[in-house]
Structures are given as C-alpha cells and as structure tokens.
Design an enzyme around this catalytic site. Structure first.
Site, PDB file in Angstrom:
ATOM      1  N   SER A 193       0.948  -1.189   0.089  1.00 18.65           N
ATOM      2  CA  SER A 193       0.105   0.137  -0.018  1.00 18.65           C
ATOM      3  C   SER A 193       0.845   1.255   0.073  1.00 18.65           C
ATOM      4  O   SER A 193       2.055   1.254   0.293  1.00 18.65           O
ATOM      5  CB  SER A 193      -0.918  -0.058   1.349  1.00 18.65           C
ATOM      6  OG  SER A 193      -1.656  -1.140   1.311  1.00 18.65           O
TER       7      SER A 193
HETATM    8  N1  SAH Z   1      -0.256  -5.509   3.779  1.00 19.70           N
HETATM    9  C1  SAH Z   1       0.365  -5.749   2.662  1.00 19.70           C
HETATM   10  C2  SAH Z   1      -0.241  -5.442   1.292  1.00 19.70           C
HETATM   11  C3  SAH Z   1      -1.136  -6.437   1.195  1.00 19.70           C
HETATM   12  S1  SAH Z   1      -1.882  -6.590  -0.608  1.00 19.70           S
HETATM   13  C4  SAH Z   1       1.674  -5.130   2.603  1.00 19.70           C
HETATM   14  O1  SAH Z   1       1.986  -4.442   3.737  1.00 19.70           O
HETATM   15  O2  SAH Z   1       2.517  -5.185   1.763  1.00 19.70           O
HETATM   16  C5  SAH Z   1      -3.291  -7.718  -0.251  1.00 19.70           C
HETATM   17  C6  SAH Z   1      -2.814  -8.917   0.255  1.00 19.70           C
HETATM   18  O3  SAH Z   1      -3.776  -9.676   0.588  1.00 19.70           O
HETATM   19  C7  SAH Z   1      -2.423  -9.780  -1.248  1.00 19.70           C
HETATM   20  O4  SAH Z   1      -0.807 -10.376  -0.895  1.00 19.70           O
HETATM   21  C8  SAH Z   1      -3.124 -10.950  -1.388  1.00 19.70           C
HETATM   22  O5  SAH Z   1      -2.674 -12.041  -1.693  1.00 19.70           O
HETATM   23  C9  SAH Z   1      -3.920 -11.017  -0.087  1.00 19.70           C
HETATM   24  N2  SAH Z   1      -5.110 -11.775   0.238  1.00 19.70           N
HETATM   25  C10 SAH Z   1      -6.179 -11.679  -0.775  1.00 19.70           C
HETATM   26  N3  SAH Z   1      -7.255 -12.283  -0.204  1.00 19.70           N
HETATM   27  C11 SAH Z   1      -6.726 -13.130   0.985  1.00 19.70           C
HETATM   28  C12 SAH Z   1      -7.364 -13.926   1.961  1.00 19.70           C
HETATM   29  N4  SAH Z   1      -8.633 -14.170   1.611  1.00 19.70           N
HETATM   30  N5  SAH Z   1      -6.394 -14.157   2.936  1.00 19.70           N
HETATM   31  C13 SAH Z   1      -5.153 -13.836   3.003  1.00 19.70           C
HETATM   32  N6  SAH Z   1      -4.483 -13.050   2.249  1.00 19.70           N
HETATM   33  C14 SAH Z   1      -5.344 -12.534   1.145  1.00 19.70           C
END
Ligand code: SAH
Length: 247
Positions: free
Chosen positions: A96
């Site tokens: 993000s």
């Molecule tokens: N917080 C992260 C950014 C997250 S991007 C950072 O600091 O880099 C969103 C993430 O959520 C992605 O990696 C995606 O694979 C994950 N995601 C999507 N659906 C999910 C689920 N049901 N359970 C766990 N992770 C999930």
C-alpha cells in the site's frame, strides 16, 4: 584459534554488521522526507475521511521512520520505495501507499500489549510497522510464495513478534483469537463474520469494504464491552480484492 586470527575474524564480523546497517540506513534521508510528507498530508486533512486535520501518533511516525520499506519490495521497485504510492510486489499483490499504511495504523490505535491480526501479509511491511507498536502480530497471506518471502524477510530484519501463516485469512486465525485489533489489507465485499467473532470485546477492525472489487470504503468496526458491533465508513480506498468464499 590464535589471537590474531580471532581478532581478524572479529573485525570482519564488525565490518559486516556495519555494512548491513549502512545498507539499511542509506535511505534514511528519503524515509525522513516520506514521513514528513505523510504528517503534512494528514495535518492538511487530505484523504483522512473527515477532511479534518489529523495529527498522527508520533509512535506510528517513528515506526515508519525506522522501517526500511525498500527491503520489502522487489529490486526493480526499490528506487521508488519512498515515493508515496502503491508498488507491485508480484502475484498480483501491491504494497500500500505509505500514507494509507500510516493512516490505517493510526486509526487502528494499537497499544503495547495488543495482539493484532493482519489479513493480507503481502510484502510484510504493514506487519513490520505493527510489530513495533503491538505485543504480538499474527498475519495470514493466501499466496504461499508471498507468505514465505515475507516471513523470511521479517525474520531476517529482526521483527521477532510477527508470525506469518499461509492460508485463507477470511477465516482469521482462530488458534490465536481473540484479537485486540484486526486489519484487513485487501478489499472485501462484506465484513467477514469469522473476523468479527475473533475480535475481543472493546476491539476494533479496519477493513476496506465495497461492492466493486477495485474501490472500497475503509470501514472501522468496533465491538463494545457487551459484544455489540458498530461500523463506521471512513474514506474511499483502493485495495486488491480479498479472496472470499462464495455467498
Ligand atoms: N499488507 C500488505 C499489502 C497487502 S496486498 C503489505 O504491507 O505489503 C493484499 C494481500 O492480500 C495480497 O498479498 C493478497 O494475496 C492477500 N489476500 C487476498 N485475499 C486473501 C485472503 N482471503 N486471505 C489472506 N490473504 C489474502
């Protein structure tokens, strides 16, 4: 070992330590500028939902100052690590925008002993920030390669109070529930019931919720001491979709 060899080994070890620290710190000036910019945006009331000036918690800003964001993004993105934008980290995931990380962390209002759950580990950056404010962070990532990479990097950088699990975070992490705070960093179409259940009375959850998979309202869900749940929509955000079970 002869004394001279031992001294040489010690000197080499110290040099190595110094150079790793330098490698982490050579982006300090950029990081300071990034954080100053974030504090200014919040003070100007930009994108804080209310439009009102917001003073971000100094501890949140300190965590951002200390965390080498460039070490959480792929090499090809490292030059842009301290610009205020989202960056691709592979597997369709993004890290993000730093302003949003700061704002969400501030809104989550984490205390020293809190046990926090993150859904969507991605790069591990948000988890690293939380680990400096909370007692323990549990983070779940659905893409096993991302989970593994983030876990390895968090460990290598010494964030020892973070545990990462590969799996579906929609279901939370029941073995470690209940949580003082939950942060979902992917866009949901609805508030996951298992996450509400895993919230402590008095706990709070931040989650982007929207009907479209590309634009959501950042939503603050609070559970009061009697277990009553209230939610408040704060501001428009853009997260990649949360993988959800079919309705
Ligand atoms: N917080 C992260 C950014 C997250 S991007 C950072 O600091 O880099 C969103 C993430 O959520 C992605 O990696 C995606 O694979 C994950 N995601 C999507 N659906 C999910 C689920 N049901 N359970 C766990 N992770 C999930």
């Amino acid at each position: 070992m002869p004394v001279r060899t031992a001294l040489a080994a010690l000197a080499a070890a110290l040099l190595c330590l110094a150079s790793t620290q330098a490698a982490q710190d050579d982006r300090r000036a950029e990081r300071e500028r990034m954080v100053a910019n974030i504090a200014q945006l919040a003070a100007a009331g930009a994108a804080t939902g209310s439009g009102r000036s917001r003073r971000l918690d100094p501890d949140v800003l300190l965590a951002l100052r200390r965390t080498p964001r460039h070490l959480f993004v792929p090499q090809s993105q490292q030059s842009r690590a301290y610009t205020d934008g989202a960056l691709h980290i592979g597997y369709e995931a993004t890290i993000s925008q730093p302003f949003i990380v700061a704002l969400m962390t501030d809104l989550l209002d984490v205390e020293r002993d809190d046990v926090v759950l993150e859904v969507g580990t991605g790069s591990g950056y948000q988890a690293a920030i939380l680990s400096q404010l909370a007692g323990q962070v549990y983070s779940v990532e659905i893409v096993p390669q991302l989970a593994q990479r983030a876990a390895a990097q968090l460990k290598a950088l010494g964030y020892n109070n973070v545990a990462v699990r590969a799996g579906d975070g929609y279901a939370g992490w029941p073995e470690h529930a209940p949580f003082d705070a939950i942060i979902v960093t992917a866009g949901a179409t609805r508030i996951p019931a298992p996450l509400v259940r895993q919230l402590k009375p008095g706990g709070r959850m931040l989650i982007p919720v929207g009907a479209s998979s590309r634009s959501q309202r950042l939503t603050l869900v609070r559970k009061d001491a009697h277990g009553r749940v209230r939610s408040e929509r704060l501001l428009d955000v853009n997260f990649i979709p949360l993988v959800e079970p079919p309705r």
